[in-house]
Design a protein around this motif. Structure first.
Motif, PDB file in Angstrom:
ATOM      1  N   UNK A 187       0.833  -1.208   0.000  1.00  0.00           N
ATOM      2  CA  UNK A 187       0.000   0.000   0.000  1.00  0.00           C
ATOM      3  C   UNK A 187       0.866   1.256   0.000  1.00  0.00           C
ATOM      4  N   UNK A 188       1.940   1.225   0.804  1.00  0.00           N
ATOM      5  CA  UNK A 188       2.843   2.382   0.847  1.00  0.00           C
ATOM      6  C   UNK A 188       3.504   2.607  -0.510  1.00  0.00           C
ATOM      7  N   UNK A 189       3.856   1.489  -1.184  1.00  0.00           N
ATOM      8  CA  UNK A 189       4.468   1.625  -2.508  1.00  0.00           C
ATOM      9  C   UNK A 189       3.486   2.231  -3.501  1.00  0.00           C
ATOM     10  N   UNK A 190       2.209   1.784  -3.439  1.00  0.00           N
ATOM     11  CA  UNK A 190       1.196   2.358  -4.319  1.00  0.00           C
ATOM     12  C   UNK A 190       1.002   3.846  -4.070  1.00  0.00           C
ATOM     13  N   UNK A 191       0.941   4.215  -2.785  1.00  0.00           N
ATOM     14  CA  UNK A 191       0.793   5.636  -2.465  1.00  0.00           C
ATOM     15  C   UNK A 191       2.011   6.431  -2.930  1.00  0.00           C
ATOM     16  N   UNK A 192       3.205   5.824  -2.793  1.00  0.00           N
ATOM     17  CA  UNK A 192       4.415   6.515  -3.238  1.00  0.00           C
ATOM     18  C   UNK A 192       4.390   6.722  -4.752  1.00  0.00           C
ATOM     19  N   UNK A 193       3.927   5.699  -5.499  1.00  0.00           N
ATOM     20  CA  UNK A 193       3.832   5.856  -6.940  1.00  0.00           C
ATOM     21  C   UNK A 193       2.854   6.965  -7.314  1.00  0.00           C
ATOM     22  N   UNK A 194       1.716   7.024  -6.585  1.00  0.00           N
ATOM     23  CA  UNK A 194       0.759   8.096  -6.845  1.00  0.00           C
ATOM     24  C   UNK A 194       1.347   9.469  -6.556  1.00  0.00           C
ATOM     25  N   UNK A 204       3.998  14.531  -8.155  1.00  0.00           N
ATOM     26  CA  UNK A 204       5.165  15.420  -8.106  1.00  0.00           C
ATOM     27  C   UNK A 204       5.716  15.701  -9.504  1.00  0.00           C
ATOM     28  N   UNK A 205       5.693  14.695 -10.379  1.00  0.00           N
ATOM     29  CA  UNK A 205       6.156  14.911 -11.750  1.00  0.00           C
ATOM     30  C   UNK A 205       5.269  15.915 -12.470  1.00  0.00           C
ATOM     31  N   UNK A 206       3.959  15.786 -12.300  1.00  0.00           N
ATOM     32  CA  UNK A 206       3.052  16.766 -12.927  1.00  0.00           C
ATOM     33  C   UNK A 206       3.260  18.153 -12.337  1.00  0.00           C
ATOM     34  N   UNK A 259       6.015  19.312 -11.059  1.00  0.00           N
ATOM     35  CA  UNK A 259       7.280  19.837 -11.582  1.00  0.00           C
ATOM     36  C   UNK A 259       7.100  20.382 -13.000  1.00  0.00           C
ATOM     37  N   UNK A 260       6.340  19.661 -13.833  1.00  0.00           N
ATOM     38  CA  UNK A 260       6.074  20.162 -15.187  1.00  0.00           C
ATOM     39  C   UNK A 260       5.320  21.478 -15.176  1.00  0.00           C
ATOM     40  N   UNK A 261       4.307  21.565 -14.269  1.00  0.00           N
ATOM     41  CA  UNK A 261       3.558  22.824 -14.173  1.00  0.00           C
ATOM     42  C   UNK A 261       4.457  23.967 -13.703  1.00  0.00           C
ATOM     43  N   UNK A 262       5.361  23.694 -12.755  1.00  0.00           N
ATOM     44  CA  UNK A 262       6.280  24.735 -12.286  1.00  0.00           C
ATOM     45  C   UNK A 262       7.214  25.191 -13.400  1.00  0.00           C
ATOM     46  N   UNK A 263       7.700  24.250 -14.214  1.00  0.00           N
ATOM     47  CA  UNK A 263       8.558  24.627 -15.335  1.00  0.00           C
ATOM     48  C   UNK A 263       7.806  25.490 -16.329  1.00  0.00           C
ATOM     49  N   UNK A 264       6.556  25.116 -16.611  1.00  0.00           N
ATOM     50  CA  UNK A 264       5.741  25.924 -17.527  1.00  0.00           C
ATOM     51  C   UNK A 264       5.505  27.318 -16.966  1.00  0.00           C
ATOM     52  N   UNK A 265       5.216  27.397 -15.656  1.00  0.00           N
ATOM     53  CA  UNK A 265       4.993  28.706 -15.033  1.00  0.00           C
ATOM     54  C   UNK A 265       6.266  29.545 -15.048  1.00  0.00           C
TER      55      UNK A 265
END
Length: 282
Positions: free
Chosen positions: A183-190, A195-197, A199-205
């Motif tokens: 469960x912890x691994x699943x939450x970490x993947x989520x 976080x990746x999204x 980071x992409x939004x921060x780069x765009x901003x």
């Protein structure tokens, strides 16, 4: 079928087998002493009780394992069914324990009566009584040795059952820890995808911020140049107006000259100069 559900079904089969074994032991204990061999059957009673106690411990272990598995069942209905099964097992365990106690009481009474009959027969005298005493002593010695070996094996089996229970508890703990880690691994993947999204939004901003700064700087420069141009033109017109006003006041330039220079047509040199004003001396 789910692994937990399959494990519960296996526990139910083991419970049925253990109950059958315990009922056979109880029946054997209850009939102990009825065949007239009080001494021999009295020596076999501890072995039968040891077997019954092992069966009771096995039932208790099965109850404990079922209690651990019930909380891991996938659906709410299966959890309720498992809890109902656990309650019925507990009631059945109590009844079997009471039946074992009653069987021991009955066996002791039967052995007491058989021993009394044997005592009366042995005290009767004669060759038959002597042979019977010798046979009883021989059988008693063999039974005692067998009982000691059986008791030793029973203790070893009891220790092995306890080790198996501890191992089952450890495995259940490991399974629970594994599920928590999954469960912890699943939450970490989520969280990682989030976080990746982010980071992409921060780069765009950041890129948009740099573009906005460039646009604002260019706009400010253009606006400043326009203001300077308008101010410079305004200052030039004011200077020209001041010069014209000074020329008109000094008389070096008249309003007609200004109009003539402003109107299109031939050059100002072809226009005859106005006659000087004639003053009447009188």
């Amino acid at each position: 079928m789910d692994e937990v559900t399959q494990a519960v079904e296996n526990l139910k089969k083991e419970w049925s087998q253990a109950v059958s074994q315990l009922e056979e032991s109880i029946a054997a204990i209850k009939s102990c002493g009825k065949s007239g061999k009080g001494t021999e059957e009295a020596n076999s009673l501890p072995r039968l009780n040891g077997s019954a106690q092992d069966a009771l411990q096995l039932l208790k272990s099965l109850q404990f394992r079922l209690d651990l598995l019930v909380q891991q069942l996938p659906t709410f209905e299966e959890v309720q069914s498992g809890q109902a099964t656990l309650e019925s097992w507990d009631e059945q365990y109590k009844k079997l324990r009471a039946s074992l106690r009653n069987a021991n009481l009955q066996a002791k009474e039967n052995i007491r009566k058989a021993a009394q009959e044997e005592r009366e027969l042995l005290l009767g005298g004669g060759e038959e009584s002597t042979i019977r005493r010798r046979n009883l002593q021989t059988k008693a010695g063999m039974t005692s040795a067998a009982e000691s070996i059986t008791e030793s094996l029973r203790r070893s089996r009891q220790m092995m059952v306890q080790e198996v229970e501890r191992s089952a508890s450890t495995l259940a703990t490991f399974d629970e820890s594994t599920s928590v880690l999954r469960k912890a691994e699943g939450e970490y993947q989520g969280h990682r995808s989030l976080l990746m999204r982010t980071r992409g939004l921060l780069s765009t901003m950041q890129r948009q911020d740099v573009l906005d700064r460039v646009i604002l700087t260019v706009g400010f420069i253009i606006f400043s140049l326009a203001v300077l141009y308008v101010v410079s033109r305004r200052i030039g017109l004011l200077t020209l107006q001041r010069k014209l006003a000074d020329a008109i006041r000094s008389g070096s330039l008249s309003a007609e000259d200004i109009v003539a220079r402003a109107q299109p047509g031939p050059a100002a040199a072809n226009v005859p100069a106005p006659a000087p004003p004639i003053y009447d001396e009188l």
